[in-house]
Scaffold this motif. Structure first.
Motif, PDB file in Angstrom:
ATOM      1  N   ALA A  48     -27.295   1.104   1.852  1.00  0.00           N
ATOM      2  CA  ALA A  48     -26.447   0.165   2.166  1.00  0.00           C
ATOM      3  C   ALA A  48     -25.062   0.209   1.261  1.00  0.00           C
ATOM      4  O   ALA A  48     -25.344   0.903  -0.092  1.00  0.00           O
ATOM      5  CB  ALA A  48     -26.479  -1.217   2.557  1.00  0.00           C
ATOM      6  N   ALA A 115     -16.746   8.152   1.755  1.00  0.00           N
ATOM      7  CA  ALA A 115     -17.785   7.757   0.892  1.00  0.00           C
ATOM      8  C   ALA A 115     -18.983   8.067   1.006  1.00  0.00           C
ATOM      9  O   ALA A 115     -19.989   8.434   0.293  1.00  0.00           O
ATOM     10  CB  ALA A 115     -17.777   6.341   0.768  1.00  0.00           C
ATOM     11  N   ALA A 133     -22.761  10.851  12.109  1.00  0.00           N
ATOM     12  CA  ALA A 133     -21.652  10.025  12.635  1.00  0.00           C
ATOM     13  C   ALA A 133     -20.714   9.943  11.783  1.00  0.00           C
ATOM     14  O   ALA A 133     -19.735   9.803  12.187  1.00  0.00           O
ATOM     15  CB  ALA A 133     -22.523   8.577  12.813  1.00  0.00           C
ATOM     16  N   GLU A 136     -15.689  11.238   9.082  1.00  0.00           N
ATOM     17  CA  GLU A 136     -14.721  11.515   8.174  1.00  0.00           C
ATOM     18  C   GLU A 136     -14.958  12.650   7.256  1.00  0.00           C
ATOM     19  O   GLU A 136     -14.244  13.088   6.561  1.00  0.00           O
ATOM     20  CB  GLU A 136     -14.515   9.989   7.500  1.00  0.00           C
ATOM     21  CG  GLU A 136     -13.864   8.871   8.077  1.00  0.00           C
ATOM     22  CD  GLU A 136     -14.834   8.123   8.669  1.00  0.00           C
ATOM     23  OE1 GLU A 136     -16.113   8.408   8.995  1.00  0.00           O
ATOM     24  OE2 GLU A 136     -14.450   7.122   9.223  1.00  0.00           O
ATOM     25  N   MET A 276     -24.462   3.652  22.078  1.00  0.00           N
ATOM     26  CA  MET A 276     -24.340   4.812  21.063  1.00  0.00           C
ATOM     27  C   MET A 276     -25.992   4.951  20.951  1.00  0.00           C
ATOM     28  O   MET A 276     -26.461   5.853  20.290  1.00  0.00           O
ATOM     29  CB  MET A 276     -24.008   4.272  19.615  1.00  0.00           C
ATOM     30  CG  MET A 276     -22.368   4.355  19.510  1.00  0.00           C
ATOM     31  SD  MET A 276     -21.911   5.872  20.077  1.00  0.00           S
ATOM     32  CE  MET A 276     -22.590   7.012  18.794  1.00  0.00           C
TER      33      MET A 276
HETATM   34  P1  NDP Z   1     -20.186  -0.024   9.784  1.00  0.00           P
HETATM   35  O1  NDP Z   1     -18.989  -0.305   9.114  1.00  0.00           O
HETATM   36  O2  NDP Z   1     -20.776  -1.105  11.070  1.00  0.00           O
HETATM   37  O3  NDP Z   1     -21.364   0.519   8.898  1.00  0.00           O
HETATM   38  C1  NDP Z   1     -21.169   1.066   7.774  1.00  0.00           C
HETATM   39  C2  NDP Z   1     -21.976   1.374   7.022  1.00  0.00           C
HETATM   40  O4  NDP Z   1     -21.733   2.237   5.674  1.00  0.00           O
HETATM   41  C3  NDP Z   1     -22.701   0.203   6.069  1.00  0.00           C
HETATM   42  O5  NDP Z   1     -24.113   0.283   6.065  1.00  0.00           O
HETATM   43  C4  NDP Z   1     -22.108   0.133   4.989  1.00  0.00           C
HETATM   44  O6  NDP Z   1     -23.005  -0.854   4.168  1.00  0.00           O
HETATM   45  C5  NDP Z   1     -22.211   1.423   4.466  1.00  0.00           C
HETATM   46  N1  NDP Z   1     -20.807   1.630   3.477  1.00  0.00           N
HETATM   47  C6  NDP Z   1     -19.770   1.370   3.903  1.00  0.00           C
HETATM   48  N2  NDP Z   1     -18.919   1.688   2.657  1.00  0.00           N
HETATM   49  C7  NDP Z   1     -19.764   2.429   1.860  1.00  0.00           C
HETATM   50  C8  NDP Z   1     -19.630   3.110   0.559  1.00  0.00           C
HETATM   51  N3  NDP Z   1     -18.510   3.034  -0.117  1.00  0.00           N
HETATM   52  N4  NDP Z   1     -20.896   3.727  -0.012  1.00  0.00           N
HETATM   53  C9  NDP Z   1     -22.049   3.535   0.981  1.00  0.00           C
HETATM   54  N5  NDP Z   1     -22.208   2.877   1.873  1.00  0.00           N
HETATM   55  C10 NDP Z   1     -21.026   2.425   2.435  1.00  0.00           C
HETATM   56  O7  NDP Z   1     -19.589   1.399  10.326  1.00  0.00           O
HETATM   57  P2  NDP Z   1     -20.115   2.254  11.857  1.00  0.00           P
HETATM   58  O8  NDP Z   1     -21.635   2.298  11.719  1.00  0.00           O
HETATM   59  O9  NDP Z   1     -19.285   1.670  12.988  1.00  0.00           O
HETATM   60  O10 NDP Z   1     -19.878   3.581  11.643  1.00  0.00           O
HETATM   61  C11 NDP Z   1     -20.434   4.639  10.670  1.00  0.00           C
HETATM   62  C12 NDP Z   1     -19.691   6.071  10.934  1.00  0.00           C
HETATM   63  O11 NDP Z   1     -20.135   6.474  12.173  1.00  0.00           O
HETATM   64  C13 NDP Z   1     -18.239   6.031  10.784  1.00  0.00           C
HETATM   65  O12 NDP Z   1     -17.989   7.302  10.105  1.00  0.00           O
HETATM   66  C14 NDP Z   1     -17.781   5.794  12.121  1.00  0.00           C
HETATM   67  O13 NDP Z   1     -16.760   6.814  12.284  1.00  0.00           O
HETATM   68  C15 NDP Z   1     -19.055   6.841  12.880  1.00  0.00           C
HETATM   69  N6  NDP Z   1     -19.174   6.273  14.415  1.00  0.00           N
HETATM   70  C16 NDP Z   1     -19.488   5.120  14.617  1.00  0.00           C
HETATM   71  C17 NDP Z   1     -19.686   4.863  15.890  1.00  0.00           C
HETATM   72  C18 NDP Z   1     -20.085   3.303  16.492  1.00  0.00           C
HETATM   73  O14 NDP Z   1     -20.376   2.989  17.301  1.00  0.00           O
HETATM   74  N7  NDP Z   1     -20.169   2.486  15.431  1.00  0.00           N
HETATM   75  C19 NDP Z   1     -19.543   5.772  16.853  1.00  0.00           C
HETATM   76  C20 NDP Z   1     -19.160   6.988  16.508  1.00  0.00           C
HETATM   77  C21 NDP Z   1     -19.130   7.134  15.122  1.00  0.00           C
HETATM   78  P3  NDP Z   1     -22.466  -2.587   4.070  1.00  0.00           P
HETATM   79  O15 NDP Z   1     -23.151  -3.055   4.956  1.00  0.00           O
HETATM   80  O16 NDP Z   1     -23.411  -2.776   2.825  1.00  0.00           O
HETATM   81  O17 NDP Z   1     -21.262  -2.524   3.843  1.00  0.00           O
END
Ligand code: NDP
Length: 398
Positions: A48, A115, A133, A136, A276
């Motif tokens: 996370a 990131a 997923a 970016e 998803m």
């Molecule tokens: P969320 O914001 O729900 O989750 C992001 C995750 O990444 C969390 O576990 C967060 O940790 C972690 N995180 C955030 N910033 C950092 C960092 N700087 N370094 C390390 N870990 C980090 O995002 P989503 O799950 O919605 O999306 C994730 C990816 O999947 C994105 O690229 C999105 O475009 C892609 N995607 C998502 C879909 C969806 O249905 N959600 C569908 C298709 C693609 P913490 O909780 O501690 O902040």
């Protein structure tokens, strides 16, 4: 009762899974599926950014061996939260990369934003199967990531529902007979809004997606339709097609997840409920299939599916992404970085909704054209675009 597919596997034969971004929307859906198939999967490592309490809870519940928090200042909190549980704790960007370098057969790249690039690339480089997923990282550094996939020999499995759909119906051996790929788009929460109304849009309205439940950043990207723009660039890297062969079609019900059109007039599509867990299940089990709890489609109940052409005037982010798709990977790096900064400022209420695309456009105009062939050069360009985007936002008085 969790569904079991096929005969139970010996514990050692279970697929080891690392989830980067375990506390997010994609991460939680992945863990939901993994926990329904304990005979097939074991959880190795969860990561996370800073949400230590949730990370520790998930690591214990899923029997992970290691939990990693990206923010090094949260190490002590994570260690305390895991004290006596047997789960090891680690923190910081290097630990994130080491987590991806572990020996899990499958790594879910579920971090949001660029990131996620370094750990995703680390998993790709060791030849792991990677569920991608984190779009970016392909938009920011697609040439480099795809070259590493080819070199290391692992499988890059697209999680994004559109790319997962294309992956399922793209006949790679007949790539020359593909006329175009058609990415469907829900149109987001502002599909029918005027530009004037969008000018007043709040973060709450922008993240309220009509069909999908997702993290904040991708929800805002869906509202600006930058998400579809990023997906055009993602598709270009994932599939052997030219930019002109990638089209977008608005389909508000999000049932057809994308299509591939062949020269003989056949168009193959993948359909499913907007959940998803279907594309994630397809990646986790690939090349097999496992049961997912997503609601099954009831087309008779739906009655009709509708389609519209995308509106490049009301949604200029689509136009910007198309420009970047056609002008090469450096422009896409700038687009992605500036968009991340602008979306964060919007969510922080320092920027209006329409200024997100305006900031990205100004950043594209401002950052000088440069060539990036190494990862260091891409990272430097990403940092420069972020600096420029921050300055644009500050100068505009936000
Ligand atoms: P969320 O914001 O729900 O989750 C992001 C995750 O990444 C969390 O576990 C967060 O940790 C972690 N995180 C955030 N910033 C950092 C960092 N700087 N370094 C390390 N870990 C980090 O995002 P989503 O799950 O919605 O999306 C994730 C990816 O999947 C994105 O690229 C999105 O475009 C892609 N995607 C998502 C879909 C969806 O249905 N959600 C569908 C298709 C693609 P913490 O909780 O501690 O902040």
């Amino acid at each position: 009762m969790p569904a079991m597919d096929g005969a139970a596997l010996a514990p050692s034969a279970r697929k080891g899974v690392t989830v980067l971004g375990a506390t997010g929307s994609i991460g939680l859906s992945t863990l939901d599926l993994v926990s329904r198939h304990p005979d097939r999967f074991r959880v190795d490592t969860l990561t996370a950014n800073s949400n230590v309490a949730e990370l520790a809870r998930l690591a214990v519940d899923h029997g992970a061996a290691l939990a990693v928090v990206a923010d090094p200042d949260r190490y002590r909190d994570l260690k305390d939260a895991l004290s006596g549980t047997g789960v090891r704790a680690a923190a910081g960007p290097e630990a994130l990369v080491e987590a991806a370098q572990g020996d899990s057969e499958f790594v879910m790249a579920g971090i949001v934003g660029s990131a996620g690039l370094a750990p995703t690339l680390a998993a790709v480089r060791r030849g792991a199967d990677v569920g991608l997923a984190n779009k970016e990282c392909l938009v920011c550094a697609g040439d480099i990531v795809m070259a590493e996939v080819a070199r290391a020999g692992g499988k890059l499995l697209p999680v994004d529902s559109e790319h997962n759909a294309i992956f399922q119906v793209f006949e790679t051996e007949r790539a020359a007979q593909v006329e175009r790929i058609i990415l469907t788009a829900s149109g987001g929460p502002f599909r029918t809004w005027t530009r004037e109304a969008m000018g007043e849009a709040t973060p709450e309205a922008a993240v309220a997606h009509p069909n999908w439940s997702m993290g904040a950043k991708i929800s805002v990207d869906s509202a600006t339709m930058m998400n579809k723009g990023l997906e055009m660039i993602e598709a270009f890297h994932l599939f052997p097609v030219e930019p002109a062969q990638i089209d977008v079609l608005v389909h508000p019900q999000s049932v057809i997840h994308s299509m591939v059109e062949y020269v003989d007039g056949s168009t193959l599509a993948q359909l499913g409920s907007p959940d998803m867990r279907t594309p994630i299940a397809s990646c986790l089990a690939w090349p097999e299939r496992i049961h997912a709890p997503s609601p099954k489609l009831d087309l008779a109940a739906l009655g009709q599916l509708t389609f519209e052409r995308p509106d490049f005037e009301r949604f200029p982010a689509l136009r910007l992404a198309r420009y970047c798709l056609e002008s090469g990977s450096e422009a896409a790096t700038v687009l992605n970085a500036a968009n991340e900064i602008a979306v964060a400022a919007f969510l922080d209420r320092r920027l209006g909704f329409l200024q997100i695309a305006e900031t990205v456009e100004r950043a594209l105009e401002t950052v000088g054209r440069q060539t990036t062939s190494t990862l260091d050069e891409v990272v430097a360009l990403d940092a420069e675009a972020r600096r420029v985007a921050r300055a644009i936002i500050e100068k505009a008085g936000h």
